[in-house]
Design a protein around this motif. Structure first.
Motif, PDB file in Angstrom:
ATOM      1  N   LEU A  69       0.832  -1.209   0.000  1.00 27.63           N
ATOM      2  CA  LEU A  69       0.000   0.000   0.000  1.00 27.63           C
ATOM      3  C   LEU A  69       0.863   1.254   0.000  1.00 27.63           C
ATOM      4  O   LEU A  69       0.551   2.238  -0.681  1.00 27.63           O
ATOM      5  CB  LEU A  69      -0.929   0.001   1.222  1.00 27.63           C
ATOM      6  CG  LEU A  69      -2.348  -0.561   1.054  1.00 27.63           C
ATOM      7  CD1 LEU A  69      -3.178   0.330   0.144  1.00 27.63           C
ATOM      8  CD2 LEU A  69      -2.352  -1.981   0.535  1.00 27.63           C
ATOM      9  N   ALA A  70       1.944   1.215   0.761  1.00 28.95           N
ATOM     10  CA  ALA A  70       2.835   2.382   0.822  1.00 28.95           C
ATOM     11  C   ALA A  70       3.426   2.681  -0.550  1.00 28.95           C
ATOM     12  O   ALA A  70       3.500   3.844  -0.977  1.00 28.95           O
ATOM     13  CB  ALA A  70       3.943   2.142   1.847  1.00 28.95           C
ATOM     14  N   ALA A  71       3.830   1.636  -1.256  1.00 22.28           N
ATOM     15  CA  ALA A  71       4.405   1.823  -2.594  1.00 22.28           C
ATOM     16  C   ALA A  71       3.385   2.443  -3.547  1.00 22.28           C
ATOM     17  O   ALA A  71       3.708   3.336  -4.339  1.00 22.28           O
ATOM     18  CB  ALA A  71       4.907   0.487  -3.136  1.00 22.28           C
ATOM     19  N   SER A  72       2.142   1.990  -3.459  1.00 18.17           N
ATOM     20  CA  SER A  72       1.098   2.524  -4.335  1.00 18.17           C
ATOM     21  C   SER A  72       0.760   3.974  -3.989  1.00 18.17           C
ATOM     22  O   SER A  72       0.498   4.793  -4.877  1.00 18.17           O
ATOM     23  CB  SER A  72      -0.160   1.655  -4.242  1.00 18.17           C
ATOM     24  OG  SER A  72       0.082   0.382  -4.799  1.00 18.17           O
ATOM     25  N   LEU A  73       0.769   4.298  -2.693  1.00 17.60           N
ATOM     26  CA  LEU A  73       0.487   5.681  -2.291  1.00 17.60           C
ATOM     27  C   LEU A  73       1.577   6.621  -2.819  1.00 17.60           C
ATOM     28  O   LEU A  73       1.282   7.726  -3.304  1.00 17.60           O
ATOM     29  CB  LEU A  73       0.389   5.792  -0.772  1.00 17.60           C
ATOM     30  CG  LEU A  73       0.167   7.205  -0.228  1.00 17.60           C
ATOM     31  CD1 LEU A  73      -1.125   7.816  -0.762  1.00 17.60           C
ATOM     32  CD2 LEU A  73       0.163   7.212   1.304  1.00 17.60           C
ATOM     33  N   LYS A  74       2.821   6.180  -2.743  1.00 17.53           N
ATOM     34  CA  LYS A  74       3.923   7.008  -3.242  1.00 17.53           C
ATOM     35  C   LYS A  74       3.732   7.313  -4.728  1.00 17.53           C
ATOM     36  O   LYS A  74       3.911   8.454  -5.180  1.00 17.53           O
ATOM     37  CB  LYS A  74       5.259   6.308  -3.018  1.00 17.53           C
ATOM     38  CG  LYS A  74       6.464   7.133  -3.444  1.00 17.53           C
ATOM     39  CD  LYS A  74       7.765   6.391  -3.174  1.00 17.53           C
ATOM     40  CE  LYS A  74       8.977   7.250  -3.532  1.00 17.53           C
ATOM     41  NZ  LYS A  74      10.256   6.531  -3.279  1.00 17.53           N
ATOM     42  N   GLU A  75       3.343   6.310  -5.485  1.00 18.52           N
ATOM     43  CA  GLU A  75       3.124   6.502  -6.924  1.00 18.52           C
ATOM     44  C   GLU A  75       1.984   7.481  -7.182  1.00 18.52           C
ATOM     45  O   GLU A  75       2.045   8.296  -8.110  1.00 18.52           O
ATOM     46  CB  GLU A  75       2.845   5.160  -7.594  1.00 18.52           C
ATOM     47  CG  GLU A  75       4.075   4.273  -7.700  1.00 18.52           C
ATOM     48  CD  GLU A  75       3.778   2.976  -8.444  1.00 18.52           C
ATOM     49  OE1 GLU A  75       2.670   2.855  -8.999  1.00 18.52           O
ATOM     50  OE2 GLU A  75       4.654   2.101  -8.456  1.00 18.52           O
ATOM     51  N   ARG A  76       0.933   7.386  -6.365  1.00 15.79           N
ATOM     52  CA  ARG A  76      -0.196   8.304  -6.547  1.00 15.79           C
ATOM     53  C   ARG A  76       0.236   9.742  -6.267  1.00 15.79           C
ATOM     54  O   ARG A  76      -0.153  10.672  -6.987  1.00 15.79           O
ATOM     55  CB  ARG A  76      -1.368   7.911  -5.644  1.00 15.79           C
ATOM     56  CG  ARG A  76      -1.996   6.585  -5.999  1.00 15.79           C
ATOM     57  CD  ARG A  76      -3.323   6.370  -5.275  1.00 15.79           C
ATOM     58  NE  ARG A  76      -4.374   7.166  -5.880  1.00 15.79           N
ATOM     59  CZ  ARG A  76      -5.084   6.804  -6.954  1.00 15.79           C
ATOM     60  NH1 ARG A  76      -4.842   5.656  -7.565  1.00 15.79           N
ATOM     61  NH2 ARG A  76      -6.025   7.592  -7.436  1.00 15.79           N
ATOM     62  N   ILE A  77       1.033   9.937  -5.222  1.00 14.04           N
ATOM     63  CA  ILE A  77       1.520  11.283  -4.905  1.00 14.04           C
ATOM     64  C   ILE A  77       2.369  11.816  -6.057  1.00 14.04           C
ATOM     65  O   ILE A  77       2.202  12.957  -6.500  1.00 14.04           O
ATOM     66  CB  ILE A  77       2.343  11.276  -3.596  1.00 14.04           C
ATOM     67  CG1 ILE A  77       1.444  10.944  -2.397  1.00 14.04           C
ATOM     68  CG2 ILE A  77       3.031  12.623  -3.380  1.00 14.04           C
ATOM     69  CD1 ILE A  77       2.191  10.696  -1.101  1.00 14.04           C
ATOM     70  N   GLN A  78       3.267  10.977  -6.552  1.00 16.87           N
ATOM     71  CA  GLN A  78       4.160  11.404  -7.635  1.00 16.87           C
ATOM     72  C   GLN A  78       3.400  11.723  -8.914  1.00 16.87           C
ATOM     73  O   GLN A  78       3.843  12.539  -9.723  1.00 16.87           O
ATOM     74  CB  GLN A  78       5.204  10.318  -7.905  1.00 16.87           C
ATOM     75  CG  GLN A  78       6.215  10.164  -6.771  1.00 16.87           C
ATOM     76  CD  GLN A  78       7.106   8.944  -6.935  1.00 16.87           C
ATOM     77  OE1 GLN A  78       6.662   7.916  -7.474  1.00 16.87           O
ATOM     78  NE2 GLN A  78       8.345   9.027  -6.465  1.00 16.87           N
ATOM     79  N   GLY A  79       2.230  11.114  -9.092  1.00 20.74           N
ATOM     80  CA  GLY A  79       1.469  11.308 -10.317  1.00 20.74           C
ATOM     81  C   GLY A  79       0.418  12.405 -10.246  1.00 20.74           C
ATOM     82  O   GLY A  79      -0.326  12.606 -11.207  1.00 20.74           O
ATOM     83  N   GLY A  83      -7.694   6.120   0.342  1.00 20.11           N
ATOM     84  CA  GLY A  83      -7.350   4.763   0.782  1.00 20.11           C
ATOM     85  C   GLY A  83      -7.877   3.690  -0.146  1.00 20.11           C
ATOM     86  O   GLY A  83      -7.173   2.718  -0.456  1.00 20.11           O
ATOM     87  N   LEU A  84      -9.116   3.872  -0.617  1.00 17.71           N
ATOM     88  CA  LEU A  84      -9.713   2.881  -1.514  1.00 17.71           C
ATOM     89  C   LEU A  84      -9.008   2.886  -2.867  1.00 17.71           C
ATOM     90  O   LEU A  84      -8.712   1.817  -3.435  1.00 17.71           O
ATOM     91  CB  LEU A  84     -11.203   3.164  -1.687  1.00 17.71           C
ATOM     92  CG  LEU A  84     -11.995   2.125  -2.484  1.00 17.71           C
ATOM     93  CD1 LEU A  84     -11.965   0.761  -1.804  1.00 17.71           C
ATOM     94  CD2 LEU A  84     -13.447   2.589  -2.680  1.00 17.71           C
ATOM     95  N   ALA A  85      -8.712   4.069  -3.387  1.00 19.93           N
ATOM     96  CA  ALA A  85      -8.012   4.161  -4.676  1.00 19.93           C
ATOM     97  C   ALA A  85      -6.615   3.546  -4.586  1.00 19.93           C
ATOM     98  O   ALA A  85      -6.171   2.837  -5.496  1.00 19.93           O
ATOM     99  CB  ALA A  85      -7.922   5.623  -5.106  1.00 19.93           C
ATOM    100  N   THR A  86      -5.930   3.797  -3.474  1.00 18.96           N
ATOM    101  CA  THR A  86      -4.577   3.253  -3.273  1.00 18.96           C
ATOM    102  C   THR A  86      -4.619   1.735  -3.147  1.00 18.96           C
ATOM    103  O   THR A  86      -3.769   1.022  -3.699  1.00 18.96           O
ATOM    104  CB  THR A  86      -3.934   3.884  -2.031  1.00 18.96           C
ATOM    105  OG1 THR A  86      -3.880   5.314  -2.195  1.00 18.96           O
ATOM    106  CG2 THR A  86      -2.521   3.364  -1.807  1.00 18.96           C
TER     107      THR A  86
END
Length: 497
Positions: free
Chosen positions: A206-216, A402-405
């Protein structure tokens, strides 16, 4: 005595205030005051509490403006603010060394209390203090007190149909007053090393996916993104139970008095908290017990915490497929991480300090996006009463992010795997099904009204549908027609983190 200042000031809640006054009179009567005198005193107590309520902040203000809690003053400044109440003497009375500064939250309230100490008849103070002393003790006293407490707080205020059996009430008291001691017994039988290992894997994904969302993010500048990632890098996960258990050896209880035990625990916990003053923050400490089916984010330490008890169905099942676990506990993990970036969590930096790390333009963009989410939830209604989108904003931001991540993380975990239908449903459908499943909740109409006024969480039925209606992945999974309630498009669609 009532859940929010609006119960004293809003005409729509006048029936609850009237019932509360009758309750105050009954408790005073049970404590030994003659019936006629109890009725007069109850009227004075409610008038006095109404005065205090008017000087208080509402649940909305307290939930959505964390700056209200931070008002550092010196002892001299505090004493000048409340001339009829000496903070210098207060700290002495608690055997606490005089602080150079302390945070006197909501100063206007303390000013009003100081005025009341000077202009309110002592008989009113006596009635007020007598009532609250007895009322707070009522659940641990004889049956007449217990029943009266239930009749108002359980039945009248929250619509509870029957009193919980005594063993459940006592268990709840132990949980409240010495829960972590209880937790040591719980984890021995209910939390396996395998569950912890699986949870650690999910948190990492989940942490990895959140980082990608922030970067995008398209609406945020690179400058603010860099600081958001710096905060992401310092997230501390806590899973299952504390690494260091609290010592309960100083708590003395016996079989002579239920109330006596409660008071002993209250005093023990109070002294435990006072002993922290002036010492470094203990970052191993937990704010929930291991047996609590919940999770939380603590902005002061930038930590996400998942007690052992939430690692059970429907949130988590080691035997279930990934779609269910990511739609359940995965979305909870994403939710707690997103709290670090909700309307209040975003006001704290990587080390937990209260600081502004946003550019002015990004703050404006963020406010515009969150305003759309406020508008969405303002439109939901329970028995004709609107949900307060502002009060529930932080939780709604966390649900959406949270759901999107969690969905992103599921796709990564499922890469290269066949999307085999289970019970006739695709992986994505099962993911969203379990998100809805974890919100299966039923409220009494009375409790729903209290929650609408005080709870920073939206009613569960709207948490089930609110976030997914903004996700194109939900629309695709169930082939919803664009523009229908579960397929928001254009300006009605909210995308934040």
């Amino acid at each position: 005595g009532l859940p929010d200042k609006t119960f004293y000031t809003d005409a729509s809640k006048a029936d609850k205030l009237k019932a509360y006054q009758a309750h105050v009179a009954k408790v005073l009567e049970l404590s030994g005051v003659a019936a006629a005198d109890a009725a007069k005193q109850a009227e004075e107590v409610v008038k006095f509490e109404t005065r205090l309520a008017k000087a208080s902040k509402s649940s909305v203000e307290l939930s959505r403006d964390v700056s209200l809690y931070y008002h550092p003053v010196s002892l001299a400044e505090a004493d000048a603010l409340t001339p009829n109440f000496s903070w210098t003497e207060f700290f002495k009375s608690q055997n606490v060394a005089a602080p150079e500064k302390f945070s006197l939250a909501i100063p206007a309230f303390h000013q009003e209390v100081s005025k009341a100490l000077g202009d309110t008849d002592p008989s009113v103070w006596r009635a007020y203090l007598r009532f609250h002393t007895v009322d707070s003790a009522s659940p641990y006293l004889a049956d007449a007190f217990v029943q009266e407490s239930y009749e108002f707080y359980g039945k009248t205020l929250n619509g509870q149909k029957e009193q919980k059996p005594r063993w459940k009430r006592v268990l709840g008291t132990i949980e409240s007053d010495a829960g972590e001691a209880f937790g040591q017994l719980y984890v021995k039988v209910a939390f396996s090393p395998e569950a912890k290992a699986k949870m650690e894997e999910l948190v990492k994904n989940l942490a990895a996916s959140l980082k990608e969302r922030i970067q995008g993010l398209s609406w945020m500048s690179e400058e603010t993104k860099a600081k958001a990632i710096a905060k992401w890098e310092t997230f501390t996960p806590k899973i299952g139970y504390p690494d260091k258990w609290r010592d309960w050896s100083g708590l003395q209880t016996n079989r002579d008095s239920y109330l006596g035990n409660v008071r002993a625990a209250t005093a023990f916990n109070y002294q435990y908290n006072l002993a922290k003053i002036g010492k470094p923050v203990d970052k191993t400490e937990w704010g929930m017990t291991p047996q609590t089916v919940n999770a939380y984010y603590n902005p002061l330490q930038n930590e996400i915490v998942f007690p052992a008890a939430i690692l059970q169905p429907p949130f988590f099942d080691a035997k279930a497929d990934d779609a269910l676990n990511y739609g359940g506990i995965g979305a909870v993990i994403g939710h707690e991480m997103t709290h670090g970036y909700d309307d209040q969590g975003s006001r704290f930096g990587p080390t937990g300090n209260f600081e502004n790390w946003w550019t002015e333009a990004d703050s404006k963009n963020f406010a515009g996006l969150t305003g759309k989410l406020v508008k969405q939830f303002d439109q939901y209604k329970v028995d004709g009463q609107a949900v307060n989108g502002h009060l529930t904003l932080g939780e709604n931001i966390a649900d959406l992010g949270g759901l999107a991540t969690a969905y992103d993380a599921l796709q990564k975990a499922s890469a290269g795997k066949e999307d085999a239908k289970i019970d006739g449903f695709t992986r994505d459908q099962r993911f969203f099904f379990n998100w809805a499943t974890v919100w299966r909740t039923k409220y009494t109409p009375e409790n729903a009204k209290v929650r609408l006024a005080t709870d920073p969480h939206a009613p569960a039925q709207f948490r089930a549908v609110g976030a997914p209606s903004n996700l194109p992945t939900f629309t695709a999974a169930f082939q919803c027609k664009p523009g229908t309630p579960m397929s928001r498009t254009g300006d009605s669609q909210v995308v934040i983190w």
